[in-house]
Scaffold this active site. Structure first.
Site, PDB file in Angstrom:
ATOM      1  N   ASN A  10       0.511  -0.940  -0.235  1.00  0.00           N
ATOM      2  CA  ASN A  10       0.108   0.059  -0.063  1.00  0.00           C
ATOM      3  C   ASN A  10       0.575   1.133  -0.029  1.00  0.00           C
ATOM      4  OD1 ASN A  10      -1.715   2.632   1.689  1.00  0.00           O
ATOM      5  ND2 ASN A  10      -3.526   0.815   1.426  1.00  0.00           N
ATOM      6  N   LYS A  11       1.058   1.837  -0.974  1.00  0.00           N
ATOM      7  CA  LYS A  11       1.780   3.325  -1.287  1.00  0.00           C
ATOM      8  C   LYS A  11       1.296   4.533  -0.218  1.00  0.00           C
ATOM      9  CE  LYS A  11       2.741   3.001  -6.073  1.00  0.00           C
ATOM     10  NZ  LYS A  11       1.829   2.162  -6.668  1.00  0.00           N
ATOM     11  N   GLY A  12       0.253   4.118   0.079  1.00  0.00           N
ATOM     12  CA  GLY A  12       0.007   6.060   1.921  1.00  0.00           C
ATOM     13  C   GLY A  12       0.982   5.174   2.527  1.00  0.00           C
ATOM     14  N   GLU A  41      -2.120 -13.911   1.353  1.00  0.00           N
ATOM     15  CA  GLU A  41      -3.992 -14.210   0.972  1.00  0.00           C
ATOM     16  C   GLU A  41      -4.123 -13.271   2.894  1.00  0.00           C
ATOM     17  OE1 GLU A  41      -7.260 -16.524   0.011  1.00  0.00           O
ATOM     18  OE2 GLU A  41      -5.365 -17.333  -0.559  1.00  0.00           O
ATOM     19  N   ASP A  70      -1.900  -4.311   9.624  1.00  0.00           N
ATOM     20  CA  ASP A  70      -3.248  -5.231   9.195  1.00  0.00           C
ATOM     21  C   ASP A  70      -3.864  -3.683  10.144  1.00  0.00           C
ATOM     22  OD1 ASP A  70      -4.523  -6.279   7.208  1.00  0.00           O
ATOM     23  OD2 ASP A  70      -6.114  -6.457   8.777  1.00  0.00           O
ATOM     24  N   GLY A 154      -6.589   6.069   1.529  1.00  0.00           N
ATOM     25  CA  GLY A 154      -7.726   6.159   1.223  1.00  0.00           C
ATOM     26  C   GLY A 154      -8.898   6.603   2.353  1.00  0.00           C
TER      27      GLY A 154
HETATM   28  O1  LIG Z   1      -1.852  -5.264   3.135  1.00  0.00           O
HETATM   29  P1  LIG Z   1      -0.974  -4.302   2.083  1.00  0.00           P
HETATM   30  O2  LIG Z   1      -0.115  -4.666   1.500  1.00  0.00           O
HETATM   31  O3  LIG Z   1      -0.379  -3.558   3.449  1.00  0.00           O
HETATM   32  O4  LIG Z   1      -1.497  -3.094   1.834  1.00  0.00           O
HETATM   33  P2  LIG Z   1      -3.789  -2.843   1.878  1.00  0.00           P
HETATM   34  O5  LIG Z   1      -3.699  -1.521   1.608  1.00  0.00           O
HETATM   35  O6  LIG Z   1      -4.575  -4.119   1.702  1.00  0.00           O
HETATM   36  O7  LIG Z   1      -3.699  -2.730   3.192  1.00  0.00           O
HETATM   37  P3  LIG Z   1      -5.270  -3.389   4.626  1.00  0.00           P
HETATM   38  O8  LIG Z   1      -5.402  -4.737   4.168  1.00  0.00           O
HETATM   39  O9  LIG Z   1      -4.642  -3.353   5.674  1.00  0.00           O
HETATM   40  O10 LIG Z   1      -6.198  -2.586   4.223  1.00  0.00           O
HETATM   41  C1  LIG Z   1      -6.009  -1.445   5.216  1.00  0.00           C
HETATM   42  C2  LIG Z   1      -7.178  -0.693   4.067  1.00  0.00           C
HETATM   43  O11 LIG Z   1      -7.640   0.233   5.299  1.00  0.00           O
HETATM   44  C3  LIG Z   1      -7.913   2.290   4.778  1.00  0.00           C
HETATM   45  N1  LIG Z   1      -6.917   2.219   6.102  1.00  0.00           N
HETATM   46  C4  LIG Z   1      -5.555   1.636   7.002  1.00  0.00           C
HETATM   47  N2  LIG Z   1      -5.435   3.073   7.683  1.00  0.00           N
HETATM   48  C5  LIG Z   1      -5.404   4.338   6.990  1.00  0.00           C
HETATM   49  C6  LIG Z   1      -5.571   5.210   7.119  1.00  0.00           C
HETATM   50  O12 LIG Z   1      -4.645   5.721   8.130  1.00  0.00           O
HETATM   51  N3  LIG Z   1      -5.877   6.191   6.598  1.00  0.00           N
HETATM   52  C7  LIG Z   1      -6.729   5.896   5.947  1.00  0.00           C
HETATM   53  N4  LIG Z   1      -7.605   4.972   5.638  1.00  0.00           N
HETATM   54  C8  LIG Z   1      -6.986   3.597   5.793  1.00  0.00           C
HETATM   55  C9  LIG Z   1      -7.334   1.819   3.825  1.00  0.00           C
HETATM   56  O13 LIG Z   1      -8.212   2.041   2.560  1.00  0.00           O
HETATM   57  C10 LIG Z   1      -6.728   0.959   3.052  1.00  0.00           C
HETATM   58  O14 LIG Z   1      -6.867   0.427   2.319  1.00  0.00           O
HETATM   59 MG   LIG Z   2      -4.201  -5.918   2.573  1.00  0.00          MG
END
Ligand SMILES: O=P(O)(O)OP(=O)(O)OP(=O)(O)OC[C@H]1O[C@@H](n2cnc3c(O)ncnc32)[C@H](O)[C@@H]1O
Ligand SMILES: [Mg+2]
Length: 197
Positions: A10-12, A41, A70, A154
Site C-alpha cells: 500500500n503506497k499510502g 492472503e 493490517d 484511503g
Molecule cells: O495489506 P497491505 O499490502 O499492507 O495493503 P492494503 O491496502 O491491503 O492494507 P490493509 O489490508 O491493511 O487494508 C487497510 C485499508 O484500510 C484503510 N486504511 C488503513 N489505514 C488508513 C489510514 O491511515 N487512513 C485512511 N485509510 C486507511 C485503507 O483503505 C486501506 O486500504
Molecule cells: Mg491488505
C-alpha cells in the site's frame, strides 16, 4: 542507517512508515522494493491475525525480521464495517475512491450524533526463530458527509479526527502521525526497535 522491512504494497502506508521511521533514524524498505514477494492472503478474522499472516510469511521467505500492518476503518452505524474488509469494501481492485463512495452512500441518512467511527491498526513483528508479537493503536473520529482535504490516503478525506478537530486529509503527515492509529501503534514498538533490527 539501519534498515527495516515493512510487508506492505500500500503506497499510502509505505509513505507514512518511511517518514515515521526516518524521524527515528531508520530506513524503510517495503514490498515495492521486493516485487517478487507474493501477495499474502488475508484470511484472518481480526486485524491482528492478518498482520501476523503477512509478517510471518514475508519474514519466512526473506529470513529477516519483518513488520506488517493490517488496518482499517470501523463505523458504529454500520456495525463495525468496513473493518477488516476496508481495502476491498467496494470490490477486489482495492479502489480508495470507490470505497469512500460506498461509505458515503451507506451513511447519507445517518444523523451527526450517530456517525462515530475509529481507525484501527495492528502491527505484527516477525523475527526468525522468535515468537511473533503484535501491538495496536486506534484513532477516534466521525464520518463526514462529503470529502474534505487532499492529504493522506484511503478513507482519510471522509474521517473527522476528533483529536485535531480537522478532517484527517487536512492534516500534515507529522500531524497525522501524532494522533493516528498507526502512530499510536508504532509508539509502542519504539523501545523494541534496536532488538528488531
Ligand atoms: O495489506 P497491505 O499490502 O499492507 O495493503 P492494503 O491496502 O491491503 O492494507 P490493509 O489490508 O491493511 O487494508 C487497510 C485499508 O484500510 C484503510 N486504511 C488503513 N489505514 C488508513 C489510514 O491511515 N487512513 C485512511 N485509510 C486507511 C485503507 O483503505 C486501506 O486500504
Ligand atoms: Mg491488505
Amino acid at each position: 542507517m539501519s534498515e527495516i522491512i515493512i510487508a506492505t504494497k500500500n503506497k499510502g502506508k509505505a509513505e507514512e512508515f518511511k517518514k515515521m521511521f526516518a524521524s527515528l533514524g531508520y530506513e524503510v524498505k517495503t514490498l515495492h522494493d521486493y516485487p517478487d514477494m507474493p501477495d499474502v492472503e488475508e484470511t484472518g478474522t481480526t486485524f491482528e491475525e492478518n498482520a501476523v499472516l503477512k509478517a510471518e510469511e514475508i519474514s519466512r521467505l526473506m529470513n529477516r525480521p519483518v513488520i506488517a500492518d493490517d488496518s482499517g476503518l470501523s463505523i458504529d452505524a454500520l456495525e463495525g464495517r468496513p473493518g477488516i474488509f476496508s481495502a476491498r469494501y467496494a470490490g477486489e481492485e482495492k479502489n480508495d475512491e470507490a470505497n469512500i463512495d460506498k461509505v458515503l452512500e451507506e451513511m447519507k441518512h445517518i444523523p451527526e450524533e450517530k456517525r462515530d467511527a475509529r481507525f484501527y491498526c495492528a502491527l505484527a513483528v516477525a523475527i526468525p526463530g522468535k515468537k511473533t508479537y503484535t501491538v495496536s493503536g486506534t484513532c477516534e473520529g466521525k464520518i463526514l458527509y462529503a470529502r474534505k482535504g487532499t492529504n493522506g490516503f484511503g478513507y482519510d478525506p471522509i474521517f473527522w479526527a476528533n483529536a485535531k478537530n480537522k478532517a484527517m486529509a487536512e492534516l500534515t503527515s507529522e500531524e497525522k502521525a501524532a494522533i493516528s492509529h498507526r502512530g499510536h501503534a508504532l509508539k509502542q514498538l519504539e523501545k523494541d526497535l534496536p532488538t528488531i533490527l
